[in-house]
Structures are given as structure tokens and as C-alpha cells.
Scaffold this motif. Structure first.
Motif, PDB file in Angstrom:
ATOM      1  N   VAL A 293       0.842  -1.207   0.000  1.00 59.75           N
ATOM      2  CA  VAL A 293       0.000   0.000   0.000  1.00 59.75           C
ATOM      3  C   VAL A 293       0.874   1.252   0.000  1.00 59.75           C
ATOM      4  N   GLU A 294       1.911   1.277   0.808  1.00 57.73           N
ATOM      5  CA  GLU A 294       2.800   2.443   0.835  1.00 57.73           C
ATOM      6  C   GLU A 294       3.475   2.644  -0.517  1.00 57.73           C
ATOM      7  N   ARG A 295       3.886   1.564  -1.155  1.00 60.11           N
ATOM      8  CA  ARG A 295       4.514   1.654  -2.480  1.00 60.11           C
ATOM      9  C   ARG A 295       3.511   2.191  -3.507  1.00 60.11           C
ATOM     10  N   PHE A 296       2.278   1.713  -3.428  1.00 61.72           N
ATOM     11  CA  PHE A 296       1.220   2.193  -4.325  1.00 61.72           C
ATOM     12  C   PHE A 296       1.064   3.712  -4.205  1.00 61.72           C
ATOM     13  N   TYR A 297       0.993   4.217  -2.975  1.00 63.40           N
ATOM     14  CA  TYR A 297       0.830   5.658  -2.768  1.00 63.40           C
ATOM     15  C   TYR A 297       2.071   6.442  -3.199  1.00 63.40           C
ATOM     16  N   SER A 298       3.249   5.906  -2.992  1.00 64.20           N
ATOM     17  CA  SER A 298       4.471   6.578  -3.450  1.00 64.20           C
ATOM     18  C   SER A 298       4.500   6.664  -4.971  1.00 64.20           C
ATOM     19  N   ASP A 299       4.124   5.571  -5.621  1.00 65.01           N
ATOM     20  CA  ASP A 299       4.079   5.573  -7.086  1.00 65.01           C
ATOM     21  C   ASP A 299       3.019   6.541  -7.606  1.00 65.01           C
ATOM     22  N   GLU A 300       1.872   6.599  -6.928  1.00 70.46           N
ATOM     23  CA  GLU A 300       0.827   7.538  -7.322  1.00 70.46           C
ATOM     24  C   GLU A 300       1.333   8.976  -7.225  1.00 70.46           C
ATOM     25  N   ALA A 301       1.996   9.325  -6.123  1.00 72.77           N
ATOM     26  CA  ALA A 301       2.517  10.675  -5.940  1.00 72.77           C
ATOM     27  C   ALA A 301       3.527  11.021  -7.033  1.00 72.77           C
ATOM     28  N   ALA A 302       4.363  10.062  -7.387  1.00 77.24           N
ATOM     29  CA  ALA A 302       5.353  10.304  -8.444  1.00 77.24           C
ATOM     30  C   ALA A 302       4.665  10.588  -9.778  1.00 77.24           C
ATOM     31  N   LEU A 303       3.624   9.840 -10.108  1.00 73.85           N
ATOM     32  CA  LEU A 303       2.896  10.095 -11.354  1.00 73.85           C
ATOM     33  C   LEU A 303       2.357  11.521 -11.384  1.00 73.85           C
ATOM     34  N   LEU A 304       1.787  11.972 -10.285  1.00 70.32           N
ATOM     35  CA  LEU A 304       1.231  13.325 -10.228  1.00 70.32           C
ATOM     36  C   LEU A 304       2.326  14.382 -10.350  1.00 70.32           C
ATOM     37  N   ASP A 305       3.411  14.210  -9.615  1.00 73.32           N
ATOM     38  CA  ASP A 305       4.485  15.205  -9.639  1.00 73.32           C
ATOM     39  C   ASP A 305       5.223  15.246 -10.971  1.00 73.32           C
ATOM     40  N   GLU A 306       5.172  14.145 -11.708  1.00 75.79           N
ATOM     41  CA  GLU A 306       5.813  14.080 -13.030  1.00 75.79           C
ATOM     42  C   GLU A 306       4.835  14.416 -14.154  1.00 75.79           C
ATOM     43  N   HIS A 307       3.633  14.870 -13.805  1.00 79.17           N
ATOM     44  CA  HIS A 307       2.594  15.270 -14.771  1.00 79.17           C
ATOM     45  C   HIS A 307       2.164  14.115 -15.670  1.00 79.17           C
ATOM     46  N   ARG A 308       2.210  12.923 -15.165  1.00 81.54           N
ATOM     47  CA  ARG A 308       1.797  11.736 -15.925  1.00 81.54           C
ATOM     48  C   ARG A 308       0.338  11.423 -15.572  1.00 81.54           C
ATOM     49  N   PHE A 309      -0.525  12.387 -15.866  1.00 80.74           N
ATOM     50  CA  PHE A 309      -1.925  12.325 -15.441  1.00 80.74           C
ATOM     51  C   PHE A 309      -2.709  11.206 -16.127  1.00 80.74           C
ATOM     52  N   ALA A 310      -2.399  10.932 -17.390  1.00 82.62           N
ATOM     53  CA  ALA A 310      -3.109   9.858 -18.096  1.00 82.62           C
ATOM     54  C   ALA A 310      -2.837   8.508 -17.427  1.00 82.62           C
ATOM     55  N   GLU A 311      -1.627   8.319 -16.924  1.00 86.79           N
ATOM     56  CA  GLU A 311      -1.312   7.089 -16.187  1.00 86.79           C
ATOM     57  C   GLU A 311      -1.955   7.116 -14.799  1.00 86.79           C
ATOM     58  N   TRP A 312      -1.937   8.284 -14.156  1.00 85.80           N
ATOM     59  CA  TRP A 312      -2.513   8.412 -12.813  1.00 85.80           C
ATOM     60  C   TRP A 312      -3.988   8.053 -12.803  1.00 85.80           C
ATOM     61  N   VAL A 313      -4.750   8.555 -13.770  1.00 85.92           N
ATOM     62  CA  VAL A 313      -6.193   8.326 -13.755  1.00 85.92           C
ATOM     63  C   VAL A 313      -6.512   6.838 -13.946  1.00 85.92           C
ATOM     64  N   GLN A 314      -5.594   6.082 -14.506  1.00 84.17           N
ATOM     65  CA  GLN A 314      -5.821   4.644 -14.669  1.00 84.17           C
ATOM     66  C   GLN A 314      -5.689   3.892 -13.344  1.00 84.17           C
ATOM     67  N   LEU A 315      -5.248   4.561 -12.289  1.00 89.99           N
ATOM     68  CA  LEU A 315      -5.202   3.950 -10.953  1.00 89.99           C
ATOM     69  C   LEU A 315      -6.593   3.871 -10.329  1.00 89.99           C
ATOM     70  N   PHE A 316      -7.593   4.474 -10.965  1.00 86.96           N
ATOM     71  CA  PHE A 316      -8.950   4.507 -10.433  1.00 86.96           C
ATOM     72  C   PHE A 316      -9.815   3.449 -11.117  1.00 86.96           C
TER      73      PHE A 316
END
Length: 173
Positions: free
Chosen positions: A15-38
Motif C-alpha cells: 500500500v505504501e509503495r502504491f501511494y508513493s508511485d501515485e505521488a510520483a505520477l502526479l508530480d511528473e505530470h503523468r496524469f493519463a497514467e494516474w487516472v488509470q489507478l482509479f
């Protein structure tokens, strides 16, 4: 929730790794990948917080169906991401620089196929030459197991602020 210590440690790490990876996607502006986490049936909700007397704390946050900063489905999140990608979203051109810090990760319930997880966050954003904004709050998520990771089936975002001083809310929490 399993009482086996090894299982709990592995699940916590996942779970912690999932949230760290999610934060990285957002900070790197990889929004198309981020929204696929939902998940396709996700609900992404950030109510408005109001200052209340102690006896009225149950009414501190608006509820679904009432006014909110965000009351989104996956389709509406996809729409926001698509708009940012066009380069015509004035609030994100030039793009914000963000740092998402996610802490105090707690798994509060494990139902097998879904987990309830709570986190605290700080979202720091700077725009243009001198515009700076910080949001602090907590998130309550339902994470659905999917392949070797998770999908966010529900996200409730609770800000500490009652007044937002930012120029816009174009970022994701």
C-alpha cells in the motif's frame, strides 16, 4: 485483517509503495497514467469544510449531493486530464510544479478484495514566478485489489483548511 505479522508487513509495504508511485505520477505530470489507478466505478470526493462549534462537528464537512470542491467519477477525471493535455487549460499553462507528500499510511480494514486505507498528505504547488500554495489534509480510500496492485475505488479528501487561498484547484490530490 490477517494477524500474521509477515502478511501485515507485506500488505503495508504494498500500500505504501502504491501511494508513493501515485505521488510520483502526479508530480511528473503523468496524469493519463494516474487516472488509470482509479476503478471504473470510482467516486473522488473533496467536500467543503466549514468551521463549526464542537457540538456541530458532525456538520463540519459537506456530504455527497451537497456542494463540494470535487465530486467526480472516473469519466469526469478523464475529462479533466484530457483538458490539461490539450495545453489550453489556462490554469495549467505554464504547468504547476507540485510535490505530493503522503504519510501516516494506515490500513484500517481488510475485506479480502478491498482495503480501507487512510493517509495524511501535504500538497505543495508553485506556479509562475512566485505563486505558492500548500494544502494539508487526509484521505480515506477504498483500494480494490487488481492484478499485483490496487485500484482506487473511492477517495474522500478532507482538507484542514476552511478557506482556500489558491488561484485555482487544477491539481489532483
Amino acid at each position: 485483517m490477517s494477524n500474521d505479522p509477515f502478511t501485515r508487513v507485506v500488505r503495508q509495504h504494498q500500500v505504501e509503495r502504491f501511494y508513493s508511485d501515485e505521488a510520483a505520477l502526479l508530480d511528473e505530470h503523468r496524469f493519463a497514467e494516474w487516472v488509470q489507478l482509479f476503478s471504473d466505478d470510482t467516486h473522488y470526493f473533496m467536500p467543503i469544510r466549514r468551521t463549526r462549534l464542537r457540538r456541530e462537528l458532525a456538520k463540519e464537512f459537506t456530504q455527497p449531493g451537497e456542494i463540494a470542491f470535487f465530486d467526480e467519477t472516473k469519466q469526469s477525471l478523464l475529462g479533466r486530464v484530457a483538458k490539461i493535455a490539450t495545453g489550453t487549460a489556462w490554469a495549467e499553462d505554464p504547468p504547476s510544479r507540485t510535490r505530493h507528500l503522503v504519510t501516516n499510511v494506515r490500513i484500517t480494514q481488510d475485506r479480502g478484495d478491498e482495503l480501507d486505507a487512510e493517509t495524511n498528505f501535504i500538497l505543495y504547488r508553485t506556479r509562475l514566478k512566485s505563486e505558492e500554495t500548500t494544502w494539508i489534509g487526509s484521505r480515506r480510500d477504498i483500494l480494490r485489489r487488481h492484478e499485483d496492485s490496487f485500484l482506487i475505488a473511492k477517495r474522500l479528501i478532507l482538507l484542514e483548511q476552511t478557506v482556500l487561498l489558491s488561484q485555482n484547484l487544477s491539481n489532483f490530490f
